[in-house]
Design an enzyme around this catalytic site. Structure first.
Site, PDB file in Angstrom:
ATOM      1  N   ARG A  58      51.886  67.943 -34.646  1.00  0.00           N
ATOM      2  CA  ARG A  58      51.964  68.191 -36.076  1.00  0.00           C
ATOM      3  C   ARG A  58      53.368  67.808 -36.542  1.00  0.00           C
ATOM      4  O   ARG A  58      54.343  68.047 -35.840  1.00  0.00           O
ATOM      5  CB  ARG A  58      51.722  69.684 -36.269  1.00  0.00           C
ATOM      6  CG  ARG A  58      51.634  70.193 -37.651  1.00  0.00           C
ATOM      7  CD  ARG A  58      51.151  71.635 -37.622  1.00  0.00           C
ATOM      8  NE  ARG A  58      49.710  71.673 -37.462  1.00  0.00           N
ATOM      9  CZ  ARG A  58      48.869  71.654 -38.513  1.00  0.00           C
ATOM     10  NH1 ARG A  58      49.330  71.646 -39.738  1.00  0.00           N
ATOM     11  NH2 ARG A  58      47.577  71.670 -38.321  1.00  0.00           N
ATOM     12  N   LYS A  68      49.068  74.278 -45.988  1.00  0.00           N
ATOM     13  CA  LYS A  68      48.371  74.452 -47.269  1.00  0.00           C
ATOM     14  C   LYS A  68      48.431  75.903 -47.738  1.00  0.00           C
ATOM     15  O   LYS A  68      48.543  76.163 -48.935  1.00  0.00           O
ATOM     16  CB  LYS A  68      46.914  73.993 -47.144  1.00  0.00           C
ATOM     17  CG  LYS A  68      46.796  72.490 -47.253  1.00  0.00           C
ATOM     18  CD  LYS A  68      45.349  72.047 -47.161  1.00  0.00           C
ATOM     19  CE  LYS A  68      44.931  71.931 -45.723  1.00  0.00           C
ATOM     20  NZ  LYS A  68      43.583  71.368 -45.562  1.00  0.00           N
ATOM     21  N   GLU A  82      40.188  69.389 -44.630  1.00  0.00           N
ATOM     22  CA  GLU A  82      39.405  70.485 -45.185  1.00  0.00           C
ATOM     23  C   GLU A  82      39.758  70.564 -46.675  1.00  0.00           C
ATOM     24  O   GLU A  82      40.942  70.648 -47.011  1.00  0.00           O
ATOM     25  CB  GLU A  82      39.774  71.809 -44.489  1.00  0.00           C
ATOM     26  CG  GLU A  82      38.918  72.943 -45.023  1.00  0.00           C
ATOM     27  CD  GLU A  82      39.231  74.311 -44.409  1.00  0.00           C
ATOM     28  OE1 GLU A  82      40.057  74.378 -43.473  1.00  0.00           O
ATOM     29  OE2 GLU A  82      38.641  75.288 -44.893  1.00  0.00           O
TER      30      GLU A  82
HETATM   31  P1  ATP Z   1      47.396  72.897 -43.011  1.00  0.00           P
HETATM   32  O1  ATP Z   1      48.154  73.604 -41.954  1.00  0.00           O
HETATM   33  O2  ATP Z   1      48.279  72.256 -44.007  1.00  0.00           O
HETATM   34  O3  ATP Z   1      46.343  73.736 -43.657  1.00  0.00           O
HETATM   35  P2  ATP Z   1      45.295  71.664 -41.595  1.00  0.00           P
HETATM   36  O4  ATP Z   1      45.405  71.067 -40.255  1.00  0.00           O
HETATM   37  O5  ATP Z   1      44.567  72.940 -41.705  1.00  0.00           O
HETATM   38  O6  ATP Z   1      46.696  71.707 -42.239  1.00  0.00           O
HETATM   39  P3  ATP Z   1      43.348  69.799 -42.451  1.00  0.00           P
HETATM   40  O7  ATP Z   1      42.845  69.521 -43.812  1.00  0.00           O
HETATM   41  O8  ATP Z   1      42.424  70.415 -41.487  1.00  0.00           O
HETATM   42  O9  ATP Z   1      44.644  70.667 -42.613  1.00  0.00           O
HETATM   43  O10 ATP Z   1      43.985  68.486 -41.832  1.00  0.00           O
HETATM   44  C1  ATP Z   1      43.366  67.233 -41.811  1.00  0.00           C
HETATM   45  C2  ATP Z   1      43.988  66.415 -40.721  1.00  0.00           C
HETATM   46  O11 ATP Z   1      45.375  66.257 -40.939  1.00  0.00           O
HETATM   47  C3  ATP Z   1      43.818  67.074 -39.381  1.00  0.00           C
HETATM   48  O12 ATP Z   1      43.453  66.096 -38.437  1.00  0.00           O
HETATM   49  C4  ATP Z   1      45.175  67.645 -39.089  1.00  0.00           C
HETATM   50  O13 ATP Z   1      45.401  67.727 -37.726  1.00  0.00           O
HETATM   51  C5  ATP Z   1      46.106  66.662 -39.796  1.00  0.00           C
HETATM   52  N1  ATP Z   1      47.351  67.321 -40.184  1.00  0.00           N
HETATM   53  C6  ATP Z   1      47.490  68.430 -40.941  1.00  0.00           C
HETATM   54  N2  ATP Z   1      48.783  68.784 -41.046  1.00  0.00           N
HETATM   55  C7  ATP Z   1      49.488  67.881 -40.333  1.00  0.00           C
HETATM   56  C8  ATP Z   1      50.886  67.700 -40.029  1.00  0.00           C
HETATM   57  N3  ATP Z   1      51.816  68.541 -40.492  1.00  0.00           N
HETATM   58  N4  ATP Z   1      51.239  66.646 -39.269  1.00  0.00           N
HETATM   59  C9  ATP Z   1      50.320  65.800 -38.792  1.00  0.00           C
HETATM   60  N5  ATP Z   1      49.001  65.908 -39.031  1.00  0.00           N
HETATM   61  C10 ATP Z   1      48.579  66.937 -39.782  1.00  0.00           C
HETATM   62 MG    MG Z   2      42.326  72.525 -40.540  1.00  0.00          MG
END
Ligand code: ATP
Ligand code: MG
Length: 560
Positions: free
Chosen positions: A262, A272, A35
């Site tokens: 995660r 983020k 995102e």
């Molecule tokens: P954040 O909690 O940092 O906002 P998010 O999951 O909302 O993370 P996205 O931009 O939606 O961020 O993530 C893109 C991809 O990266 C998704 O498939 C998500 O599952 C993966 N991802 C995000 N954070 C992690 C993590 N700490 N470990 C493994 N994969 C991750």
């Molecule tokens: Mg997300």
């Protein structure tokens, strides 16, 4: 089990099983779906390496999909940063996709759901909807709008799209089951009104699809075969499948959502939202501050993409969450930098050293190896003269038997140069040593082939010639958080653990060959660690960031 099977992780097992059960290799397609509401961090690196790694392993395309359904938080700046980071890590995406490209299709499908009596416009407040949701142990309550006529639902949904209603006044919900055991199946919201300008579709839309309605459908439109997401979406899988069931064409690939844990890392946060807080509150200078666990921060700190990928592959992926020690990343980093970083000399805490028997005004060039780990790196010349700088900690008036550096009456070799002996030192009124006077042995020059040049002394010191040295600003970093798990405390906020001393800026003296160093160039300052030229560097002022120490930063230097 053969060797190849043994090394498969559970995700690869899922794919192998699918291939054994009718899926063809050419149907495999993956995606990385960020995102664009912030910069990528180390956790994302895991997901990038997983998805692009599968692409490489199966020779399958991987899309970069921006999950851009929330104009309130998303920006072009983040899109650009994400593309830069994925490329920098060394991966190439097949298609660059945006969920926003599918807004019309998603809208059309939503209308079709309404026409089939499977979606309705709810005109209650968010609070009312929330209270009707029920609990895990009690069923929900039907909305009073659940049985609106199809005609009225179509009219309202079209009005929502046309901008006739204020944000928050209506939502579109899937009509599934308010008593479903899985609470996500209790008539989930699929559209909301949001009068915000979107970074790509501008003001074309004022209704935006929710994540669940968007993600699986985007996977399907792109014909992604395997959609990997983190564990918090495990409960969403049922909904992912329900939505697909409503529109799937059985002749096309049906995407499959599977979950992995995660990644969390010690001494930092990877969310983020929390990283944004650090930026907005000025705790760091920006998303790319070298203390940030973002890909851009790591890059600016001097980490190599190779070391980040090696680290992600080493920790692999897991089914359960745990905290990975970041020192493992430093380990892969040092291993890589040791092979590729040219060696130079730089003095961080200078102490003057004068060689009293070296003629005033004389100077010479000494030959230095650029990298003893890599012969092809060649040699360079380093100017030597009577007045040098050495590291303050490398001299003591008296040192015990284990102090192999310079002490009065003792000898050391100057790296690439001569053996010197400390004869005396000068102090200021406070007793601080301000200068060391030495004599040198003219026959002991490194590489000169004389018997004296081969003579072994216990210590070798790095140095720079005072007259020739360049000054450089050097930023030294400590951990950003004082606690190993800053965001895992119930009674405390992660911001309570900010290390107030995580950045120190000093002026150092470096050898003149560094005059031509460019932004992003990485070096080993011999005996001191790895350093990278920062983006703030200019022809007037060199600026370095310390990347990491030569050994585990948290163990002691040596016995002294
Ligand atoms: P954040 O909690 O940092 O906002 P998010 O999951 O909302 O993370 P996205 O931009 O939606 O961020 O993530 C893109 C991809 O990266 C998704 O498939 C998500 O599952 C993966 N991802 C995000 N954070 C992690 C993590 N700490 N470990 C493994 N994969 C991750
Ligand atoms: Mg997300």
């Amino acid at each position: 089990m053969n060797e190849a099977e043994k090394s498969l992780n559970f995700i690869e097992h899922i794919i192998e099983d699918d291939l054994a059960n009718g899926f063809t290799k050419d149907q495999l397609r993956f995606r990385f779906p960020p995102e664009p509401n912030g910069y990528l961090h180390m956790g994302h690196a895991s997901s990038i390496c997983l998805n692009f790694g599968l692409g490489n392993r199966y020779n399958a395309p991987v899309n970069l999909r921006f999950d851009d359904t929330n104009p309130a938080k998303e920006e072009q700046e983040y899109v650009d940063a994400i593309k830069k980071d994925v490329s920098w890590l060394g991966f190439q995406w097949d298609k660059e996709c945006y969920a926003s490209d599918y807004f019309q299709q998603l809208y059309d499908w939503a209308l079709a759901l309404i026409k089939e009596g499977k979606a309705y416009v709810d005109s209650q407040t968010a609070e009312a909807i929330a209270t009707q949701k029920g609990t895990p142990t009690s069923v929900g309550t039907n909305s009073p709008f659940r049985d609106r006529s199809i005609t009225e639902n179509i009219r309202l949904f079209e009005e929502m799209k046309a901008g006739k209603h204020e944000s928050g006044t209506h939502v579109l919900r899937a009509k599934i089951d308010m008593s479903a055991a899985n609470m996500l199946m209790r008539d989930p919201i699929i559209y909301r009104i949001l009068h915000k300008t979107h970074h790509r579709t501008q003001n074309d839309w004022c209704i935006y699809p929710m994540y669940d309605w968007t993600h699986g459908e985007s996977d399907y439109l792109e014909q992604v075969s395997h959609s990997f997401c983190t564990l918090e979406f495990a409960m969403h899988r049922e909904l992912y499948d329900w939505f697909l069931d409503q529109l799937i064409d059985p002749s096309l690939v049906r995407p499959k959502q599977r979950e992995f844990a995660r990644r969390n890392f010690s001494h930092t946060v990877v969310s983020k939202r929390k990283l944004m807080q650090l930026v907005e509150q000025g705790v760091v200078s920006g998303w790319d501050d070298p203390r940030m666990p973002t890909i851009s921060g790591l890059r600016r700190r001097g980490y190599t993409p190779e070391s980040i990928v090696a680290f992600a592959n080493t920790i692999g992926i897991a089914k359960r969450e745990n905290v990975v020690d970041v020192s493992l990343l430093d380990f892969t980093l040092r291993e890589h930098l040791n092979r590729v970083a040219p060696r130079v000399m730089g003095v961080l805490n200078p102490l003057k050293l004068v060689i009293t028997n070296y003629p005033e005004g004389q100077e010479e060039l000494l030959v230095a190896e650029n990298n003893q780990e890599d012969e092809s790196a060649g040699t360079r010349e380093v100017p030597f003269s009577r007045a040098l700088f050495i590291e303050q900690e490398d001299f003591k008036e008296e040192g015990n038997r284990k102090f192999f550096r310079l002490k009065l009456g003792g000898e050391v070799r100057l790296k690439n140069g001569y053996i010197i002996k400390a004869e005396s030192c000068t102090k200021d009124p406070n007793g601080n040593i301000t200068e060391v006077q030495c004599t040198y042995d003219p026959l002991s020059k490194s590489g000169s082939g004389t018997e004296e040049s081969l003579r072994k002394v216990k210590g070798t010191l790095h140095w720079v010639s005072q007259k020739h040295a360049l000054t450089a600003k050097v930023r030294l970093y400590d951990r950003l958080f004082t606690d190993p798990t800053p965001d895992a405390h119930k009674d405390k906020d992660f911001m309570d653990f900010i290390n107030p001393n995580s950045l120190e800026e000093i002026t150092a003296y470096v050898e003149p060959s560094l005059a031509s160093a460019k932004e992003g160039d990485r070096f080993q300052f011999q005996r001191m660690g790895y350093f990278v030229v920062d983006q703030d560097s200019s022809s007037d002022q060199l600026v370095f960031n310390k990347t990491t120490g030569l050994r585990d930063t948290w163990s002691k230097l040596d016995a002294s």
